[in-house]
Write a protein that holds these residues in place. Structure first.
Motif, PDB file in Angstrom:
ATOM      1  N   GLU A 108      -8.687  -0.330  29.020  1.00 35.77           N
ATOM      2  CA  GLU A 108      -9.009  -1.064  28.351  1.00 35.77           C
ATOM      3  C   GLU A 108      -8.426  -0.818  26.918  1.00 35.77           C
ATOM      4  N   HIS A 109      -7.665  -1.761  26.219  1.00 32.21           N
ATOM      5  CA  HIS A 109      -7.933  -1.936  24.564  1.00 32.21           C
ATOM      6  C   HIS A 109      -8.133  -3.241  24.187  1.00 32.21           C
ATOM      7  N   PRO A 110      -8.376  -3.460  22.966  1.00 34.17           N
ATOM      8  CA  PRO A 110      -8.458  -5.231  22.827  1.00 34.17           C
ATOM      9  C   PRO A 110      -7.260  -5.705  22.489  1.00 34.17           C
ATOM     10  N   ASP A 111      -7.028  -6.631  22.645  1.00 31.41           N
ATOM     11  CA  ASP A 111      -6.043  -7.955  22.977  1.00 31.41           C
ATOM     12  C   ASP A 111      -5.599  -7.724  21.309  1.00 31.41           C
ATOM     13  N   SER A 112      -5.351  -6.789  20.942  1.00 33.45           N
ATOM     14  CA  SER A 112      -4.996  -7.382  19.319  1.00 33.45           C
ATOM     15  C   SER A 112      -3.543  -6.738  18.837  1.00 33.45           C
ATOM     16  N   ASP A 113      -2.863  -6.837  17.694  1.00 32.23           N
ATOM     17  CA  ASP A 113      -1.586  -6.032  17.081  1.00 32.23           C
ATOM     18  C   ASP A 113      -2.195  -4.378  17.042  1.00 32.23           C
ATOM     19  N   ALA A 114      -3.519  -4.066  16.819  1.00 31.10           N
ATOM     20  CA  ALA A 114      -3.599  -2.733  16.941  1.00 31.10           C
ATOM     21  C   ALA A 114      -4.054  -2.157  17.697  1.00 31.10           C
ATOM     22  N   GLY A 115      -4.880  -3.097  18.927  1.00 34.37           N
ATOM     23  CA  GLY A 115      -4.492  -2.532  20.570  1.00 34.37           C
ATOM     24  C   GLY A 115      -3.506  -1.802  21.437  1.00 34.37           C
ATOM     25  N   LYS A 116      -2.618  -3.312  21.479  1.00 31.81           N
ATOM     26  CA  LYS A 116      -1.698  -3.137  22.293  1.00 31.81           C
ATOM     27  C   LYS A 116      -0.590  -2.019  22.828  1.00 31.81           C
TER      28      LYS A 116
END
Length: 355
Positions: A108-116
């Motif tokens: 997974e990765h955060p559902d964020s601008d940095a994570g996507k």
């Protein structure tokens, strides 16, 4: 490697709502008599909560279904920073010593601008990590839903978090997001909110027993008919209450009675199985009206949205939910969550006691 010295939780959330989730977790811990602190940065898409006592029953004090702003909840195993990009596998193996065997791996990765932008790396790393985990005995050969899940959350190419979730006390989708597609016949995108609510807020058993063909429902503030459309797909008869127009195709189903009336004033002439409501109004006013429906016995089950202000959103959500529960005069079930398809709102599921 940085393994937490005390029990810690990792929770995902909608970006921008990290302070609300941090406040919610802090309140839950305090109510359980536990001391701890949250680490949250706006727009990160996740919050860490650390207990200050080594044996604090942190996860038990915050059951998954009791959380409003968390998309996913898991116990933090380790915070692995400053990794060597040429070997991320070895530190993961070291951190998993003594953790037992997992039934699934979710990259997974955060559902964020940095994570996507990390989605490609997450897939590639997962392809390398999965066979290594199986070889070491940390991961079952086939998915085993009776065992804990291992979550690997990439924050950067050299930084990841390891988490452990109980399938019975967590969301059933990677990142806590059910992947839904808007049906071509849906009158509006709001249909996705009710579809997600039925998946996220009801258990499989509840969906089986509470959603049956022939049931009767009301959709308050129905136009243009997104939520009414979802109910008709469950083969329910729907009273669609709104002064505005519905998508014409809904009338062709033979299941919809469109009544041009004010959703805050209309009431049924008999008890309905379901009431749903997605009206744009102050959350306390909606909570009070929804409570009237239960207090007067007008419905058995309901799903409705509470629109939140720009500030103090956790406090407003909690006070509105408390007001609803108090004025409803007895509920068998009350759950609320900010869904993936929600924005500045939360969605509530409530049921009256059996009669």
């Amino acid at each position: 490697m940085n393994a937490p010295a005390t029990p810690s939780l990792l929770c995902y959330c909608r970006t921008g709502f990290e302070p609300e989730l941090a406040a919610e977790l802090t309140d839950h811990a305090a109510e359980a008599g536990l001391s701890g602190y949250a680490r949250a940065n706006r727009d990160d898409g996740f919050v860490l909560f650390h207990a200050t006592e080594p044996d604090a029953p942190l996860s038990q004090a915050m059951p998954w279904r009791s959380l409003v702003f968390a998309r996913q909840k898991m116990r933090l195993i380790a915070d692995l920073a400053e990794l060597d990009p040429s070997d991320r596998v070895s530190p993961v193996m070291e951190a998993l010593g003594g953790q037992g065997r997992f039934g699934d791996l979710w990259m997974e990765h955060p559902d964020s601008d940095a994570g996507k932008p990390l989605s490609g790396l997450a897939r590639a790393f997962g392809n390398a990590l999965r066979p290594a985990l199986r070889k070491r005995g940390f991961l079952t050969d086939a998915v085993d839903a009776n065992r804990p899940r291992l979550h690997v959350c990439l924050l950067a190419g050299n930084h990841l978090l390891l988490g452990r979730s109980d399938p019975n006390d967590s969301a059933g989708w990677p990142q806590g997001i059910p992947r839904l597609r808007l049906h071509a016949d849906a009158p509006s995108r709001s249909a996705l909110k009710l579809e997600e609510a039925l998946l996220a807020l009801l258990t499989p058993r509840e969906r089986e027993t509470l959603l049956k063909p022939g049931m009767r429902a009301a959709d308050l503030g129905a136009a243009p008919g997104g939520w009414t459309w979802v109910l008709t797909r469950q083969h329910m008869y729907v009273s669609a209450i709104d002064n505005g127009p519905l998508q014409p195709a809904l009338h062709d189903t033979g299941l919809v009675d469109h009544q041009r009336a004010d959703g805050f004033r209309w009431q049924p002439d008999r008890t309905l199985d379901w009431m749903v409501c997605d009206m744009v109004e102050q959350p306390r006013r909606v909570a009070e009206r929804m409570a009237t429906w239960f207090r007067e016995g007008w419905c058995r089950h309901a799903i409705f949205n509470l629109k939140l202000p720009m500030k103090k959103r956790w406090q407003e959500a909690r006070s509105s939910l408390d007001l609803f529960a108090e004025q409803a005069d007895g509920l068998a079930t009350l759950r609320a969550r900010q869904l993936y398809h929600d924005r500045e709102e939360i969605t509530v599921f409530a049921s009256a006691p059996p009669r």
